[in-house]
Design a protein around this motif. Sequence first.
Motif, PDB file in Angstrom:
ATOM      1  N   THR A 149       0.832  -1.204   0.000  1.00 57.53           N
ATOM      2  CA  THR A 149       0.000   0.000   0.000  1.00 57.53           C
ATOM      3  C   THR A 149       0.866   1.253   0.000  1.00 57.53           C
ATOM      4  O   THR A 149       0.590   2.213  -0.729  1.00 57.53           O
ATOM      5  N   GLU A 150       1.936   1.253   0.786  1.00 57.37           N
ATOM      6  CA  GLU A 150       2.828   2.410   0.789  1.00 57.37           C
ATOM      7  C   GLU A 150       3.445   2.637  -0.589  1.00 57.37           C
ATOM      8  O   GLU A 150       3.669   3.787  -1.006  1.00 57.37           O
ATOM      9  N   SER A 151       3.705   1.561  -1.318  1.00 53.38           N
ATOM     10  CA  SER A 151       4.268   1.719  -2.659  1.00 53.38           C
ATOM     11  C   SER A 151       3.308   2.472  -3.576  1.00 53.38           C
ATOM     12  O   SER A 151       3.741   3.218  -4.460  1.00 53.38           O
TER      13      SER A 151
ATOM     14  N   VAL B 297       4.604   5.934  -5.508  1.00 47.82           N
ATOM     15  CA  VAL B 297       4.743   6.037  -6.956  1.00 47.82           C
ATOM     16  C   VAL B 297       3.967   7.241  -7.500  1.00 47.82           C
ATOM     17  O   VAL B 297       4.392   7.878  -8.470  1.00 47.82           O
ATOM     18  N   VAL B 298       2.840   7.582  -6.879  1.00 49.04           N
ATOM     19  CA  VAL B 298       2.124   8.794  -7.291  1.00 49.04           C
ATOM     20  C   VAL B 298       2.913  10.034  -6.879  1.00 49.04           C
ATOM     21  O   VAL B 298       2.996  11.017  -7.628  1.00 49.04           O
ATOM     22  N   HIS B 299       3.529   9.986  -5.697  1.00 45.68           N
ATOM     23  CA  HIS B 299       4.399  11.085  -5.288  1.00 45.68           C
ATOM     24  C   HIS B 299       5.537  11.253  -6.293  1.00 45.68           C
ATOM     25  O   HIS B 299       5.902  12.392  -6.663  1.00 45.68           O
TER      26      HIS B 299
ATOM     27  N   ARG C  86      15.572  13.649 -10.616  1.00 41.86           N
ATOM     28  CA  ARG C  86      16.340  12.760  -9.743  1.00 41.86           C
ATOM     29  C   ARG C  86      15.502  12.306  -8.547  1.00 41.86           C
ATOM     30  O   ARG C  86      15.505  11.133  -8.174  1.00 41.86           O
ATOM     31  N   ALA C  87      14.781  13.240  -7.952  1.00 38.87           N
ATOM     32  CA  ALA C  87      13.913  12.896  -6.814  1.00 38.87           C
ATOM     33  C   ALA C  87      12.797  11.956  -7.263  1.00 38.87           C
ATOM     34  O   ALA C  87      12.420  11.025  -6.542  1.00 38.87           O
ATOM     35  N   ALA C  88      12.273  12.194  -8.460  1.00 41.72           N
ATOM     36  CA  ALA C  88      11.192  11.357  -8.986  1.00 41.72           C
ATOM     37  C   ALA C  88      11.657   9.925  -9.189  1.00 41.72           C
ATOM     38  O   ALA C  88      10.970   8.966  -8.796  1.00 41.72           O
ATOM     39  N   LEU C  89      12.817   9.758  -9.810  1.00 36.16           N
ATOM     40  CA  LEU C  89      13.335   8.416 -10.060  1.00 36.16           C
ATOM     41  C   LEU C  89      13.668   7.694  -8.763  1.00 36.16           C
ATOM     42  O   LEU C  89      13.448   6.485  -8.634  1.00 36.16           O
ATOM     43  N   ALA C  90      14.200   8.444  -7.786  1.00 38.58           N
ATOM     44  CA  ALA C  90      14.525   7.833  -6.491  1.00 38.58           C
ATOM     45  C   ALA C  90      13.259   7.352  -5.783  1.00 38.58           C
ATOM     46  O   ALA C  90      13.232   6.259  -5.205  1.00 38.58           O
ATOM     47  N   GLU C  91      12.199   8.155  -5.864  1.00 37.66           N
ATOM     48  CA  GLU C  91      10.941   7.776  -5.206  1.00 37.66           C
ATOM     49  C   GLU C  91      10.291   6.604  -5.925  1.00 37.66           C
ATOM     50  O   GLU C  91       9.738   5.699  -5.284  1.00 37.66           O
ATOM     51  N   ALA C  92      10.354   6.582  -7.251  1.00 40.83           N
ATOM     52  CA  ALA C  92       9.812   5.450  -8.003  1.00 40.83           C
ATOM     53  C   ALA C  92      10.568   4.170  -7.670  1.00 40.83           C
ATOM     54  O   ALA C  92       9.978   3.085  -7.567  1.00 40.83           O
ATOM     55  N   LYS C  93      11.874   4.293  -7.481  1.00 35.78           N
ATOM     56  CA  LYS C  93      12.686   3.132  -7.107  1.00 35.78           C
ATOM     57  C   LYS C  93      12.285   2.620  -5.732  1.00 35.78           C
ATOM     58  O   LYS C  93      12.187   1.403  -5.506  1.00 35.78           O
ATOM     59  N   ARG C  94      12.018   3.530  -4.802  1.00 34.28           N
ATOM     60  CA  ARG C  94      11.575   3.113  -3.455  1.00 34.28           C
ATOM     61  C   ARG C  94      10.229   2.389  -3.536  1.00 34.28           C
ATOM     62  O   ARG C  94       9.992   1.413  -2.817  1.00 34.28           O
TER      63      ARG C  94
ATOM     64  N   ARG D 122       1.958   3.582 -13.038  1.00 40.09           N
ATOM     65  CA  ARG D 122       2.327   4.937 -12.622  1.00 40.09           C
ATOM     66  C   ARG D 122       3.819   5.170 -12.815  1.00 40.09           C
ATOM     67  O   ARG D 122       4.235   6.283 -13.148  1.00 40.09           O
ATOM     68  N   THR D 123       4.631   4.137 -12.646  1.00 39.76           N
ATOM     69  CA  THR D 123       6.063   4.265 -12.935  1.00 39.76           C
ATOM     70  C   THR D 123       6.266   4.610 -14.399  1.00 39.76           C
ATOM     71  O   THR D 123       7.137   5.428 -14.751  1.00 39.76           O
ATOM     72  N   ALA D 124       5.462   3.998 -15.267  1.00 39.52           N
ATOM     73  CA  ALA D 124       5.539   4.311 -16.688  1.00 39.52           C
ATOM     74  C   ALA D 124       5.280   5.793 -16.934  1.00 39.52           C
ATOM     75  O   ALA D 124       5.951   6.426 -17.764  1.00 39.52           O
ATOM     76  N   LYS D 125       4.334   6.355 -16.200  1.00 39.14           N
ATOM     77  CA  LYS D 125       4.022   7.776 -16.371  1.00 39.14           C
ATOM     78  C   LYS D 125       5.182   8.650 -15.902  1.00 39.14           C
ATOM     79  O   LYS D 125       5.418   9.740 -16.454  1.00 39.14           O
ATOM     80  N   VAL D 126       5.899   8.195 -14.881  1.00 39.47           N
ATOM     81  CA  VAL D 126       7.087   8.931 -14.435  1.00 39.47           C
ATOM     82  C   VAL D 126       8.102   8.988 -15.571  1.00 39.47           C
ATOM     83  O   VAL D 126       8.611  10.068 -15.928  1.00 39.47           O
ATOM     84  N   TYR D 127       8.402   7.841 -16.161  1.00 34.96           N
ATOM     85  CA  TYR D 127       9.383   7.801 -17.246  1.00 34.96           C
ATOM     86  C   TYR D 127       8.887   8.549 -18.484  1.00 34.96           C
ATOM     87  O   TYR D 127       9.670   9.197 -19.190  1.00 34.96           O
ATOM     88  N   GLU D 128       7.588   8.463 -18.752  1.00 32.83           N
ATOM     89  CA  GLU D 128       7.028   9.212 -19.876  1.00 32.83           C
ATOM     90  C   GLU D 128       7.217  10.708 -19.673  1.00 32.83           C
ATOM     91  O   GLU D 128       7.621  11.431 -20.601  1.00 32.83           O
TER      92      GLU D 128
END
Length: 350
Positions: A184-186, A190-192, A203-211, A241-247
């Motif tokens: 659930t935390e994930s 990923v939206v954050h 950089r912050a976005a990729l780090a948060e997606a990785k977490r 949602r990770t896909a949207k980060v990379y997009e």
Amino acid sequence: MWRYELDRRRFLTTSAYSVAAAALPLSYVREIADRTAAARTGQVVGMAEVAAVRDMVRAFSEMDERHGGQHGRSALVQYLHDDVAPLCRGRFRTEEIRRHMLSAASRGVHLLGWKSYDAGQQGLAQRYYLQSYALAVESGVTGHDGFVMRTMAMQGLKLHRPEHCQSLAETGLNRAKGKVDAQTESLFRVVHAHTLAKSGRPRAALAEAKRARALLAGAPGDEVPFWALAWGPPAASVYSRTAKVYETLGDHRTAAEQYGRAAASRPAGTYARIVALDLVAGAEMQLKRGQIEQACVTWGQALDHMDGVRSVRTRKAVISMRRDLARFRARGVRSAAELDERARDFLTGV
């Protein structure tokens, strides 16, 4: 709001249960109705009634994903108005049961907001999300109010109104992190991550997606709360949602991979609409990389999943696809011409 829904659609159902009968045994539907009627007469509400509401909302959710947001909308309004609202005003055996009932009601109203979103009625969807949030706050169930804030952040991102999305996503995350299960935390993280990407913080976005992905991989057996299953398996939601980060960050290759992974992670029969939309998004990423043939294959798979789905979003996706294909059709690309013909037939039949 509910009266507006029913009057506007000129459709009053005599029993919301008739819609849910496709997903629940008739004997169990009758049992749910009996328990609700008993609660109206002043009997004490227990966990059996909470379970009944969850089952009904789950059934409506499955129908929504399988057939689109325009299917069963008035029946859901009627069910919330006639059955869930009286239960929320009932007498409860314990305070904990009251909290669970309000949380279940919040999930039902959240679904109604999602149906409005799917119909392109963004203002109405936002109002329902606010009502869902109020119920979640009143329930006191840890993390549920933050989850609705997460949904509101997602809506803002979709509408290209990111002004408050990061603060919504971050506040929602802060209300949940360390207090809910890892899966659930994930979903929160990923939206954050997506809001960070939209805010120009790659950089912050990729780090948060990785977490988010690390949390997902680290505890796949966690029990996810009912309210966090609004879009099915958490893994699929995280991948999408990770896909949207990379997009957002311009990495179309990775975005396409993640959209494909998301589509493959959902039971296609149950989640037809969202699988189709993930495939459409993946095809768009492939097209941006110049892979027209592969994009046509992926778009074709998306159309396979759209059969029987009544959704403004899927219709818009197909219209957009036809626009993207136009220049390739004009050049005589056979796969583009064949796919466009399928798309035209789909739009005619919707």
